[in-house]
Design an enzyme around this catalytic site. Structure first.
Site, short mmCIF file in Angstrom:
data_model
loop_
_atom_site.label_atom_id
_atom_site.label_comp_id
_atom_site.label_asym_id
_atom_site.label_seq_id
_atom_site.Cartn_x
_atom_site.Cartn_y
_atom_site.Cartn_z
CE LYS A 76 -36.39 -56.78 6.12
NZ LYS A 76 -37.11 -57.12 5.19
CB SER A 151 -34.66 -58.32 2.73
OG SER A 151 -35.91 -57.45 3.26
CB SER A 175 -38.41 -57.78 1.97
OG SER A 175 -37.06 -57.49 0.77
#
Lengths: 485, 95
Positions: A76, A151, A175
């Protein structure tokens, strides 16, 4: 040879160790996959040349004793990576090149892996659909109209599409677990303090926690083992001995007590989610676990609490983006104050601005007691609900999300309806305890759904074991057609 | 409680985010619906509850006050939007 990327991390590691595949060939295969999957928009940037160099280095002098020998990994874009651009999905960091490496990524590299690229995410991890990213929304490999969750949406999409053998995300309110549920993959939010927060772009520091996203429970255990551990540089890092989660994985769950909280049966929950929960209970019961009805009475107050605590912490954390020391700076602004205001206005997207304003307001003079202090008190009650329950049970089983992946654009006009997606995941962050989302079935449209296993603090091994037994008996197979290539 | 446009402009000023008038309109609507949702907490009596200030059962560690890093000025200045050799440069503050 069959597709070398369409396998679990554990199988890929075995293939590298037994020299069925070299690190270089593996890396090339992922690069090919990534290049043909541009439509998914899962990557913000790639580091192919570096990755190939690292693979070559590994192949010329392999060390097979490592946990992740010669394994390329995408992560990420919230993790700072030395000399590789790190954007956090924001325009305000569009040119930020860290001069340091986050502790969790460093741990991964120290275990033999290397970086393949940086994965798209909601801006500053604020979102549940990956639609708030400055770098465009990400597509769920399950269907071209579907969000991948958020997310960590680039992470879930890339993993499900075989663009990385495993990945890591961050979870402040769901997330990791919600995108895992939306893509038929495994996601774990560890106990607060188990994985270092050092070098992760901060959102809400009392809730943020990094964790693995993988295809299987075994993979999840390998990744957690690789990334976790005490770090002096994180003041809230827990100082304890490292666990061997993958080696200690057991599928015997006989006699374990599984709590079923009645408050997680919410209004308007699709029938399929409820049925899946029933199926999950039956599987665990058939494996010899004991189901026990429990009550977590303050569950409905978790989301409102979260939307005070998280924005308050975010408004403080994001005060650092002022256009002076790093990141984007507006060309407008006659004086210093105006330069700050324009920089932040042009640099942040709408959702981030909303949350900064909420946070600024709830912390402002005259309102602190009514909001922030109130939220801290309710947070205590939510934590106490879990503490009381865990006196009589080993783990809790709930759905991961109230629905399967929704359509792109479906919830962008109504922030509260977007927030409600995290209704089952947020309480865990407030209590600082670990939770695992594991794929368990599909809805009537064929879209994956997940179940969540919640454990008490530092009980990751136990929930992984339950997940391991569940996975073997659930019969779920993630069937994704590669329509994008 | 409801947030009006003036209040939102004031909070935006505190947060150092410039907001144009067109934006204030939609922000007012969004923030009011979020606060309506948040204010469910008022149903709960929390008079006798201690606020949770740390999720861990440990206090923050202290460390020795000594230099563990340094001589990285160049590295730090490298990401700055505007700098000269030794300083971050900002618009003129003092006339």
């Amino acid at each position: 040879m069959a597709d070398i990327t369409n396998q679990s991390l554990n199988e890929i590691i075995e293939n590298v160790k037994t020299k069925k595949v070299s690190s270089t060939d593996l890396t090339k295969a992922y690069i090919k996959n990534i290049e043909s999957a541009k439509k998914l928009n899962a990557f913000v940037s790639t580091t192919f040349d570096q990755a190939l160099d690292k693979a070559k280095q590994f192949d010329s002098k392999p060390n097979f004793d490592q946990l992740l020998p010669g394994i390329p990994l995408a992560v990420k874009d919230l993790f700072c990576t030395e000399n590789t651009k790190t954007t956090a999905g924001s325009n305000i960091l569009n040119n930020f090149i860290p001069s340091y490496e986050s502790t969790v990524t460093k741990n991964l590299w120290d275990n033999g892996s290397f970086l393949l690229g940086k994965l798209n995410c909601d801006e500053f991890a604020m979102g549940s659909s990956n639609e708030t990213s400055h770098y465009g929304n990400v597509i769920n490999p399950v269907g071209d109209q579907l969000v991948p969750g958020g997310s960590s949406g680039g992470s879930s999409s890339a993993l499900a599409a075989d663009l990385t053998p495993a990945t890591i995300g961050t979870d402040t309110g769901g997330s990791i677990r919600q995108p895992a549920s939306f893509t038929g993959t495994v996601g774990l939010k560890p106990t607060y303090g188990l994985c270092s927060r050092w070098g992760i772009v901060a959102f809400a520091s009392s809730l943020d926690q990094a964790g693995p996203m993988t295809k299987t429970i075994k993979d999840c255990a390998i990744m957690l083992e690789s990334m976790s551990g005490f770090d002096e540089k994180d003041s809230t890092s827990i100082n304890k001995k490292k666990e061997q989660y993958s080696k200690n994985l057991k599928d015997n769950i006989k006699g374990l007590k599984i709590g079923i909280p009645k408050e997680y049966r919410v209004d308007n929950m699709p029938k399929e989610v409820d049925e899946l929960w029933e199926k999950g209970k039956k599987i665990l019961k058939d494996l010899g676990a004991q189901l026990i009805d429990i009550s977590l009475p303050h569950t409905k107050y978790a989301l409102p609490t979260y939307y005070i605590v998280a924005p308050a912490e975010a408004s403080s954390n994001l005060a650092r983006y002022d256009g002076v020391r790093y990141g984007y700076r507006s060309k407008q602004g006659k004086d210093l104050i105006e330069m700050y205001e324009k920089t932040r206005s042009e640099g942040f997207g709408d959702e981030v601005k909303r949350r900064i304003l909420i946070g600024t307001y709830v912390l402002s003079s005259g309102y602190y007691d009514a909001y922030y202090l109130k939220a801290q008190k309710v947070r205590q009650l939510i934590k106490k609900d879990f503490d009381d329950s865990f006196k009589k049970i080993d783990a809790i089983l709930t759905p991961s999300t109230p629905s399967s992946a929704f359509k792109i654009g479906e919830k962008t006009n109504d922030p509260v309806s977007m927030y409600l997606n995290d209704i089952f995941t947020v309480p865990v962050n407030l209590a600082g305890i670990p939770a695992l989302s594991l794929p368990a079935g599909v809805d009537n449209q064929g879209h994956p759904l997940g179940l969540q296993l919640i454990g008490k603090a530092l009980d990751e091994q136990k929930i992984l074991n339950i997940g391991y037994a569940f996975e073997k008996n659930c019969g779920f197979k993630n069937e994704i057609k590669k329509w994008w290539s | 409680m409801s947030l009006d446009k003036e209040k939102i402009k004031h909070v935006a000023k505190l947060a150092r985010i410039s907001v144009d008038d067109a934006k204030v309109e939609s922000l007012t609507k969004d923030l009011n619906s979020i606060f309506k949702f948040i204010e469910q907490l008022n149903e709960l009596n929390t008079d006798k509850v201690e606020p949770l200030t740390s999720i861990l059962n440990q206090s923050l560690r202290s460390r020795k006050d000594e230099i563990s890093d340094g001589k990285i000025r160049e590295k730090i200045l490298k990401n700055s939007p505007k700098e000269n050799e030794e300083f971050f440069v900002v618009p003129k503050v003092v006339e």
